[in-house]
Write a protein that holds these residues in place. Structure first.
Motif, short mmCIF file in Angstrom:
data_model
loop_
_atom_site.label_atom_id
_atom_site.label_comp_id
_atom_site.label_asym_id
_atom_site.label_seq_id
_atom_site.Cartn_x
_atom_site.Cartn_y
_atom_site.Cartn_z
N GLN A 401 0.83 -1.20 0.00
CA GLN A 401 0.00 0.00 0.00
C GLN A 401 0.87 1.25 0.00
OE1 GLN A 401 -2.55 0.00 3.40
NE2 GLN A 401 -3.78 -1.75 2.71
N ALA A 402 1.86 1.26 0.89
CA ALA A 402 2.72 2.43 1.03
C ALA A 402 3.45 2.74 -0.27
CB ALA A 402 3.71 2.21 2.17
N LYS A 403 3.91 1.69 -0.97
CA LYS A 403 4.62 1.91 -2.23
C LYS A 403 3.69 2.53 -3.28
CE LYS A 403 8.18 -1.69 -1.87
NZ LYS A 403 8.74 -2.91 -2.50
N TYR A 404 2.49 1.98 -3.40
CA TYR A 404 1.54 2.52 -4.38
C TYR A 404 1.17 3.97 -4.05
CZ TYR A 404 0.47 -1.62 -7.18
OH TYR A 404 0.55 -2.66 -8.07
N LEU A 405 0.85 4.22 -2.80
CA LEU A 405 0.41 5.56 -2.42
C LEU A 405 1.52 6.59 -2.58
CD1 LEU A 405 -1.70 4.60 0.72
CD2 LEU A 405 -2.56 5.35 -1.51
N LYS A 406 2.75 6.20 -2.26
CA LYS A 406 3.88 7.12 -2.40
C LYS A 406 4.08 7.51 -3.85
CE LYS A 406 8.81 7.59 -1.34
NZ LYS A 406 10.02 6.92 -0.78
N VAL A 407 3.97 6.55 -4.77
CA VAL A 407 4.15 6.84 -6.19
C VAL A 407 2.96 7.63 -6.73
CG1 VAL A 407 4.35 5.81 -8.50
CG2 VAL A 407 5.66 4.86 -6.59
N LEU A 408 1.75 7.23 -6.36
CA LEU A 408 0.55 7.91 -6.87
C LEU A 408 0.49 9.37 -6.43
CD1 LEU A 408 -2.06 5.04 -6.39
CD2 LEU A 408 -1.35 6.04 -8.57
N PRO A 516 1.15 0.74 -12.53
CA PRO A 516 2.59 0.66 -12.80
C PRO A 516 2.94 1.04 -14.24
CG PRO A 516 1.60 -1.53 -12.78
CD PRO A 516 0.52 -0.59 -12.35
N MET A 517 4.24 1.28 -14.43
CA MET A 517 4.73 1.66 -15.76
C MET A 517 5.24 0.45 -16.55
SD MET A 517 8.39 3.40 -14.69
CE MET A 517 9.10 3.29 -16.32
N GLY A 518 5.36 -0.70 -15.87
CA GLY A 518 5.84 -1.90 -16.56
C GLY A 518 5.74 -3.13 -15.67
N ALA A 616 9.86 -21.82 -10.41
CA ALA A 616 8.84 -20.91 -9.88
C ALA A 616 8.83 -19.65 -10.74
CB ALA A 616 9.15 -20.56 -8.44
N LEU A 617 7.63 -19.17 -11.05
CA LEU A 617 7.46 -18.03 -11.96
C LEU A 617 6.48 -17.04 -11.33
CD1 LEU A 617 6.93 -20.29 -15.07
CD2 LEU A 617 8.97 -18.91 -14.69
N TRP A 618 6.74 -15.76 -11.51
CA TRP A 618 5.86 -14.73 -10.96
C TRP A 618 6.04 -13.46 -11.77
CZ3 TRP A 618 10.48 -16.28 -9.04
CH2 TRP A 618 11.46 -15.31 -8.82
N ILE A 619 5.35 -12.40 -11.36
CA ILE A 619 5.48 -11.13 -12.05
C ILE A 619 5.75 -10.02 -11.05
CG2 ILE A 619 3.01 -10.61 -12.03
CD1 ILE A 619 3.45 -9.57 -14.99
N ASP A 620 6.68 -9.13 -11.39
CA ASP A 620 6.97 -7.94 -10.60
C ASP A 620 6.40 -6.73 -11.32
OD1 ASP A 620 8.29 -9.40 -8.71
OD2 ASP A 620 10.30 -8.72 -9.24
N TRP A 621 5.76 -5.84 -10.56
CA TRP A 621 5.17 -4.63 -11.12
C TRP A 621 6.07 -3.44 -10.80
CZ3 TRP A 621 1.61 -6.16 -14.30
CH2 TRP A 621 0.84 -7.29 -14.02
N HIS A 622 6.50 -2.73 -11.83
CA HIS A 622 7.38 -1.58 -11.66
C HIS A 622 6.51 -0.32 -11.65
CE1 HIS A 622 10.51 -4.47 -12.41
NE2 HIS A 622 9.98 -4.76 -13.60
N LEU A 623 6.30 0.22 -10.44
CA LEU A 623 5.43 1.38 -10.30
C LEU A 623 6.05 2.62 -10.93
CD1 LEU A 623 4.10 0.88 -6.66
CD2 LEU A 623 3.47 -0.30 -8.78
N ASP A 624 7.33 2.78 -10.71
CA ASP A 624 8.11 3.80 -11.41
C ASP A 624 9.54 3.28 -11.50
OD1 ASP A 624 9.22 4.19 -8.89
OD2 ASP A 624 8.26 6.13 -8.54
N ILE A 625 10.47 4.10 -11.90
CA ILE A 625 11.85 3.63 -12.11
C ILE A 625 12.46 3.10 -10.82
CG2 ILE A 625 14.19 4.38 -12.75
CD1 ILE A 625 12.89 6.35 -14.70
N GLU A 626 12.04 3.64 -9.68
CA GLU A 626 12.66 3.29 -8.40
C GLU A 626 11.87 2.28 -7.58
OE1 GLU A 626 12.71 7.10 -6.62
OE2 GLU A 626 14.54 7.77 -7.63
#
Length: 691
Positions: A401-408, A516-518, A616-626
């Motif tokens: 939550q904190a990561k999303y809110l900080k970027v948004l 996210p951007m990617g 094992a396979l998964w997906i990472d969401w890149h909210l921004d460059i950092e």
């Protein structure tokens, strides 16, 4: 001749027709039957075998013939054990046609066709008599009709019918008894799968979203929450009671089986805290002499764990490696309808109820008062019907939550108009209280829509948030400044199915910044301690040739299964054999062509030695460059060490058909093809070679 099946395309959200093998439904049913997992349970097999031998010897010692009935024979394993142990007659019944046919072939292959009679019926349809399925009633019953909840597969009715119509009065039943244990716990980790907490601004601590009162007073879902309790970190819960036996079931019929039962027992609290949940497991007494015990207890209570008094996280995980692994019989969590504060040494009342198929529980602070027995859990708030327990856990993940809110917050101004492309997203509601002018949420699922509306009403966001159920109804003339999502979709199965966010944002809001951007599809080669057994051939099982069954499962799986399946990997210990490697990166800022076939390929080295049985396979969401949010490992992956996984998501798993012993001299060649026009959207291939 092929058949066509209608399915759901998780990326586009459209219904599609797929060409399938003419016997697709048959093979899918076989592949999903999960008999193999149970047959890999050596302790289960061995204790059934021991109890059978004792029963047959006991009947013979009385000068009688041993006539055995095997209900739900599956592969015929228990029937062949009975025949091998000297039974005079064995009748096996199996209603599932593909399994019955396979059992007949296995029994024949192992040379027991003259000793075992196979009846393709449910036991409740069997007849006894000169022209019946059995000439006389059996005096030994052997069956395995149990699930995680013990009685969830209809064990009560199966045993009761057999006692009345299929068995002699003087009979031996294997197993002989069943015992249900419970333990009261406090746990924020576990409660986060049941109740939704407030969402706060990580910087100001301002409350952005509060849950509706009705949601946190709701009894929750009636579906049992089954999981591998032994894999729960030992520091994530506190015991408030010792284990207590709540129910005993006498399968032999010496004591009547009760289909609806209410029980209250008093126990002393061993710690102070808030009673939030019940841990449940069961055990079986296999023989009438009470000498053969089969336990499904978690590690801290299991007789084979050999735990010392010190029960830290590391010692618990090590002890869990010593107890039998079962995916067919796990443990369960039951959420209490009301949280009760208790003090150490306080006498509390444990209230337990069951019907024919399920249990439910309650804790009373004063066991001397008259007990009001709780009703079977039913969701009254819609939220537990719309959201899975893992989704509720995701919504309570403060770090994400904190990561999303900080970027948004970097994008939000008083003039910001947003599209939210993510199912049941509370982040979507939070944006409005961060200062956005308007948020339009695409929410096609009716139940999710109703649940989300309850949050909108509770937080007085009616003027700021609009729910749209069809993409065609998205505002077309509104100036939108931002598109965001978590991403999560109710109909997604695989982690990469959530790339639907890419499709939606490019198709319905092209050129607008996204969060996210990617996204990156990532993987790691592993040595599973146990999970691979669900697809590992049996070969010889307890001295019996099961190759016919292996072939049936393999053939059916090839026809009906995707090579990659999904599992909550935090429940299944694995050590890494490689570092994390990237298979594909999708940049959401680039134009997306749904007709294009995209191919990725590469090579990753293996570090150290081990038994390579899966990836094992998964997906990472890149909210921004950092900022990245992962749906995979929670900590750094180090080859040779155990992996710690996110508890609120399921990861993709590729299991090798042939397990390979590898060293640092080996590497993995891999490829990934992505094409919306094909039946299988993501196609993975992995091959081990010398580096």
């Amino acid at each position: 001749m092929s058949i066509f099946t209608r399915s759901f395309d998780p990326i586009t959200g459209c219904s599609i027709w797929e060409e399938k093998h003419p016997d697709y439904d048959h093979h899918q049913e076989v592949a999903r039957s999960a008999f193999a997992d149970m047959l890999h349970d050596h302790e289960r097999n061995e204790k059934y075998f021991v109890a059978l031998k004792q029963a047959i010897e006991k009947v013979h010692s009385k000068g009688k013939k041993a006539n055995v009935l095997d209900i739900g024979t599956g592969t015929g394993l228990l029937s062949m054990m009975a025949a091998k142990s000297g039974a005079d007659s064995v009748t096996a019944c199996e209603a599932f046609t593909p399994m019955a046919e396979c059992a007949f072939e296995i029994i024949q292959k192992n040379g027991f066709e003259s000793k075992v009679k196979l009846v393709q019926k449910r036991s409740t349809e069997m007849t006894v008599g000169e022209n019946g399925d059995m000439k006389t009633r059996a005096n030994i019953l052997i069956t395995e009709v149990f699930d995680t909840e013990l009685i969830g597969e209809g064990a009560l009715s199966t045993f009761k019918h057999a006692q009345q119509f299929l068995l002699e009065e003087d009979r031996i039943v294997i197993p002989n008894k069943g015992t249900v244990w419970i333990q009261v716990v406090e746990s924020k980790t576990i409660q986060a799968w049941q109740k939704i907490n407030e969402i706060r601004d990580p910087e100001s601590e301002k409350v952005l979203i509060s849950p509706p009162i009705a949601m946190n007073q709701c009894h929750g879902s009636s579906a049992v929450h089954d999981l591998q309790l032994s894999q729960m970190p030992y520091d994530s819960f506190t015991f408030l009671s010792n284990p207590v036996i709540m129910f005993n079931f006498d399968w032999s019929g010496k004591e009547p089986l009760i289909f609806n039962e209410n029980v209250t027992k008093s126990t002393k609290a061993i710690a102070s805290g808030t009673a939030q949940a019940i841990f449940m497991w069961w055990s079986l007494i296999m023989d009438p002499d009470n000498k053969v015990n089969l336990s499904c207890a978690p590690v801290w209570q299991h007789p084979d764990a050999l735990l010392s008094e010190t029960k830290d996280v590391e010692s618990m995980f090590n002890a869990a490696d010593r107890i039998p692994w079962r995916d067919h019989w796990m443990q369960a969590i039951y959420y209490l309808p009301n949280e009760i504060k208790v003090d150490k040494d306080q006498e509390i009342g444990l209230v337990a109820c069951h019907d024919e198929y399920s249990f439910w529980f309650k804790v009373e602070p004063d066991p001397t008062q008259k007990v009001e027995y709780p009703r079977s859990p039913v969701c009254d708030c819609s939220v537990h019907l719309a959201l899975s327990r893992s989704r509720i856990g995701q919504l309570n993940d403060k770090e994400k939550q904190a990561k999303y809110l900080k970027v948004l917050k970097k994008y939000i101004t008083p003039d910001t108009v947003c599209f939210c492309f993510s199912d049941n997203s509370l982040i979507g509601l939070s944006v409005s209280n961060l200062g956005a002018k308007k948020t339009i949420i695409l929410e096609p699922n009716n139940l999710s829509c109703r649940a989300l509306q309850s949050f909108i009403t509770a937080n007085q966001l009616t003027d700021k948030v609009q729910i749209v159920q069809k993409v065609e109804d998205l505002p077309k003339n509104m100036k939108v400044n931002l598109v965001f999502g978590e991403p999560y979709y109710v109909n997604s199965i695989f982690p990469w199915d959530n790339l639907r966010f890419l499709y939606l944002s490019q198709k319905y809001a092209p050129g607008i910044p996204t969060v996210p951007m990617g996204g990156s599809i990532r993987g790691v080669a592993v040595e599973f301690k146990d999970l691979h057994k669900i697809r590992t051939p049996l070969g010889i099982c307890e001295g019996f040739d099961m190759s016919c069954f292996d072939k049936l499962l393999l053939d059916s799986s090839k026809i009906s299964d995707n090579p990659v399946e999904v599992h909550p990997l935090w429940e299944y210990p694995a050590k890494a054999l490689t570092s994390i490697f990237d298979l594909a990166y999708f940049d959401f800022r680039n134009e997306f062509d749904e007709t294009q076939e995209i191919k990725f390929k590469g090579n990753t080295p293996i570090f150290g030695a081990g038994s390579l049985n899966g990836l094992a396979l998964w997906i990472d969401w890149h909210l921004d460059i950092e900022t990245t949010v992962s749906t995979g490992p929670l900590t750094q992956v180090i080859p040779g060490e155990r992996i710690t996984w996110d508890k609120n998501t399921r990861q993709g798993v590729f299991l090798f058909r042939k397990i390979k012993n590898v060293t640092c001299q080996n590497a993995i060649d891999w490829s990934l093809t992505f094409n919306l026009k094909k039946d299988r959207i993501f196609e993975f291939n992995f091959n081990v070679k010398k580096s």
